[in-house]
Design a protein around this motif. Structure first.
Motif, mmCIF file in Angstrom:
data_model
loop_
_atom_site.group_PDB
_atom_site.id
_atom_site.type_symbol
_atom_site.label_atom_id
_atom_site.label_comp_id
_atom_site.label_asym_id
_atom_site.label_seq_id
_atom_site.Cartn_x
_atom_site.Cartn_y
_atom_site.Cartn_z
ATOM 1 N N GLU A 37 -14.417 22.351 -60.219
ATOM 2 C CA GLU A 37 -13.771 21.238 -59.536
ATOM 3 C C GLU A 37 -13.322 20.211 -60.582
ATOM 4 O O GLU A 37 -14.019 19.964 -61.561
ATOM 5 C CB GLU A 37 -14.781 20.592 -58.570
ATOM 6 C CG GLU A 37 -14.122 19.591 -57.673
ATOM 7 C CD GLU A 37 -15.076 19.035 -56.615
ATOM 8 O OE1 GLU A 37 -16.112 19.671 -56.328
ATOM 9 O OE2 GLU A 37 -14.749 17.954 -56.089
ATOM 10 N N GLY A 38 -12.138 19.642 -60.380
ATOM 11 C CA GLY A 38 -11.629 18.636 -61.329
ATOM 12 C C GLY A 38 -10.789 19.245 -62.439
ATOM 13 O O GLY A 38 -10.252 18.517 -63.286
ATOM 14 N N GLY B 74 -10.355 21.180 -55.555
ATOM 15 C CA GLY B 74 -10.196 20.022 -56.449
ATOM 16 C C GLY B 74 -9.528 20.377 -57.764
ATOM 17 O O GLY B 74 -9.749 19.728 -58.791
ATOM 18 N N ILE B 75 -8.688 21.415 -57.735
ATOM 19 C CA ILE B 75 -7.961 21.815 -58.953
ATOM 20 C C ILE B 75 -6.504 21.402 -58.795
ATOM 21 O O ILE B 75 -5.860 21.755 -57.806
ATOM 22 C CB ILE B 75 -8.082 23.340 -59.190
ATOM 23 C CG1 ILE B 75 -9.548 23.713 -59.412
ATOM 24 C CG2 ILE B 75 -7.214 23.778 -60.378
ATOM 25 C CD1 ILE B 75 -9.814 25.202 -59.526
ATOM 26 N N ARG B 76 -5.991 20.648 -59.755
ATOM 27 C CA ARG B 76 -4.612 20.151 -59.699
ATOM 28 C C ARG B 76 -3.685 21.086 -60.476
ATOM 29 O O ARG B 76 -4.073 21.613 -61.517
ATOM 30 C CB ARG B 76 -4.515 18.764 -60.351
ATOM 31 C CG ARG B 76 -5.409 17.731 -59.710
ATOM 32 C CD ARG B 76 -5.267 16.372 -60.362
ATOM 33 N NE ARG B 76 -5.701 16.332 -61.751
ATOM 34 C CZ ARG B 76 -4.917 15.995 -62.766
ATOM 35 N NH1 ARG B 76 -3.655 15.675 -62.584
ATOM 36 N NH2 ARG B 76 -5.400 15.977 -64.005
ATOM 37 N N SER C 199 -5.663 15.337 -68.662
ATOM 38 C CA SER C 199 -6.718 14.325 -68.620
ATOM 39 C C SER C 199 -6.850 13.728 -67.216
ATOM 40 O O SER C 199 -5.948 13.846 -66.378
ATOM 41 C CB SER C 199 -6.397 13.209 -69.616
ATOM 42 O OG SER C 199 -5.418 12.348 -69.055
ATOM 43 N N ASP C 200 -7.957 13.026 -67.003
ATOM 44 C CA ASP C 200 -8.183 12.390 -65.701
ATOM 45 C C ASP C 200 -7.224 11.223 -65.466
ATOM 46 O O ASP C 200 -7.127 10.723 -64.344
ATOM 47 C CB ASP C 200 -9.643 11.918 -65.593
ATOM 48 C CG ASP C 200 -10.590 13.106 -65.528
ATOM 49 O OD1 ASP C 200 -10.113 14.222 -65.223
ATOM 50 O OD2 ASP C 200 -11.789 12.935 -65.808
ATOM 51 N N SER D 238 -5.039 11.935 -62.583
ATOM 52 C CA SER D 238 -5.759 12.528 -61.444
ATOM 53 C C SER D 238 -5.066 12.318 -60.092
ATOM 54 O O SER D 238 -5.399 12.986 -59.119
ATOM 55 C CB SER D 238 -7.199 12.022 -61.380
ATOM 56 O OG SER D 238 -7.180 10.622 -61.242
ATOM 57 N N TYR D 239 -4.076 11.403 -60.030
ATOM 58 C CA TYR D 239 -3.357 11.185 -58.762
ATOM 59 C C TYR D 239 -2.078 12.025 -58.707
ATOM 60 O O TYR D 239 -1.275 11.867 -57.801
ATOM 61 C CB TYR D 239 -3.053 9.690 -58.604
ATOM 62 C CG TYR D 239 -2.891 9.238 -57.160
ATOM 63 C CD1 TYR D 239 -3.880 9.482 -56.217
ATOM 64 C CD2 TYR D 239 -1.739 8.568 -56.748
ATOM 65 C CE1 TYR D 239 -3.732 9.081 -54.900
ATOM 66 C CE2 TYR D 239 -1.576 8.162 -55.431
ATOM 67 C CZ TYR D 239 -2.581 8.415 -54.508
ATOM 68 O OH TYR D 239 -2.436 8.021 -53.202
ATOM 69 N N ASP E 71 -11.740 24.108 -68.162
ATOM 70 C CA ASP E 71 -11.329 22.849 -67.515
ATOM 71 C C ASP E 71 -9.821 22.646 -67.505
ATOM 72 O O ASP E 71 -9.296 21.949 -66.629
ATOM 73 C CB ASP E 71 -11.965 21.654 -68.248
ATOM 74 C CG ASP E 71 -13.474 21.751 -68.280
ATOM 75 O OD1 ASP E 71 -14.084 21.645 -67.210
ATOM 76 O OD2 ASP E 71 -14.034 21.973 -69.380
ATOM 77 N N LYS F 200 -14.715 19.230 -72.716
ATOM 78 C CA LYS F 200 -13.779 20.061 -71.935
ATOM 79 C C LYS F 200 -13.371 21.290 -72.745
ATOM 80 O O LYS F 200 -13.343 21.263 -73.974
ATOM 81 C CB LYS F 200 -12.503 19.282 -71.604
ATOM 82 C CG LYS F 200 -12.753 17.960 -70.904
ATOM 83 C CD LYS F 200 -12.644 18.107 -69.404
ATOM 84 C CE LYS F 200 -12.715 16.755 -68.743
ATOM 85 N NZ LYS F 200 -12.859 16.808 -67.323
ATOM 86 N N SER G 203 -7.650 21.153 -64.407
ATOM 87 C CA SER G 203 -6.207 20.898 -64.373
ATOM 88 C C SER G 203 -5.441 22.109 -64.903
ATOM 89 O O SER G 203 -5.752 22.627 -65.980
ATOM 90 C CB SER G 203 -5.894 19.673 -65.249
ATOM 91 O OG SER G 203 -4.496 19.488 -65.350
#
Ligand code: NAP
Length: 247
Positions: free
Chosen positions: A126-127, A170-172, A227-228, A231-232, A80, A5, A129
């Motif tokens: 995507e993914g 898909g970006i938080r 970190s994942d 992810s929620y 990332d 990352k 943060s």
């Protein structure tokens, strides 16, 4: 945890930003830091060690942000993790605040956060943060802090709106909300160690856990949000204030 990352920390030359850059790097990410003061920035880069990139850029200047984006693109190719941390803090009593003070606060904390996100977004897959740095002051009425509190309330709001806006990519976007943390932001230019230690002691006594926060207390939350494992979480605020706002 973050191997492969890449991360950017604005205001990574000092305090919370530096501790977060170190924690992200220690957990495997390749890290870039920014700041306005070149000397401070390069000594932070040295302390962080090989592989860290330092980019001199003022978040309130759009030309600097364009250059920051192209240096990042060249060095990393993608981004990332973005910790939008750069910020200023000073008192703005109603009767003693001029227009220049208003613009300084809003230009760095609000405009700088908004446009730094805009500038790095094309690099984010995507993914990815995004973590914003708000403050426990965003919801409470502390005298003399109208502009700082309002600027951090705006940043809090960005996390909600931008999370919704970036949902299909898909970006938080989430926030850390520090309490009073022991960093140079609380220290006057010529303040003695003795005076600053007395301040740290005094503020510590006002915090339920009995001490002022350390930059690493916030960095741990930044690592989680990067970190994942988080992810929620979307549009949320992690308050790390030793219980000050709640108890
Ligand atoms: N410490 C606290 O109690 C506390 C509480 C709540 C929230 N926060 C927030 O945490 C963030 C970091 O503050 P800190 O306490 O770690 O203070 P700090 O040690 O003074 O760090 C501030 C960082 O931001 C950089 N910076 C300032 N203006 C900038 C600009 N225009 N463009 C780019 N970088 C800039 C500084 O570098 P240069 O000096 O080189 O520009 C420095 O690296 C801020 O957003 C602050 O509002 C802090």
């Amino acid at each position: 945890m973050l191997e492969g990352k890449t991360a950017l920390v604005t205001g990574g030359s000092s305090g919370i930003g530096f501790a977060s850059a170190k924690m992200l790097k220690d957990n495997g990410a390749r890290v870039a830091i920014t700041g306005t003061n070149t000397e401070k920035l390069h000594s932070a880069r040295k302390m962080l060690g090989d592989g860290t990139i330092a980019i001199q850029a003022d978040v309130s200047k759009l030309d600097d942000l364009d250059r920051m984006q192209s240096e990042l693109r060249q060095a990393f190719g993608k981004l990332d993790i973005f910790f939008a941390n750069a910020g200023v803090a000073f008192n703005t009593p109603l009767g003693k605040t001029d227009e220049a003070m208003y613009y300084r606060m809003m230009d760095v904390n609000v405009k700088g956060t908004f446009f730094s996100i805009q500038s790095v977004l094309p690099l984010m897959p995507e993914g990815a943060s995004i973590i914003l740095n708000t403050s426990w002051l965003n919801q409470i009425g502390t005298p003399n802090k109208a502009l700082l509190s309002a600027s951090k309330a705006a940043v809090r709001s960005f996390a909600r709106v931008m999370s919704a806006e970036l949902l299909d990519r898909g970006i938080r976007v989430n926030c850390v909300s520090p309490g009073t943390i022991e960093t140079p932001i609380h220290r006057g230019p010529n303040e003695s160690d003795e005076h600053f230690c007395a301040y740290v002691e005094r503020v510590g006594q006002q915090v339920p856990v009995g001490r002022m926060g350390k930059p690493e207390d916030i960095a741990a939350a930044v690592l989680f949000l990067a970190s994942d494992a988080s992810s929620y979480m979307l549009g949320a605020e992690m308050v790390i204030d030793g219980g000050r706002a709640e108890l």
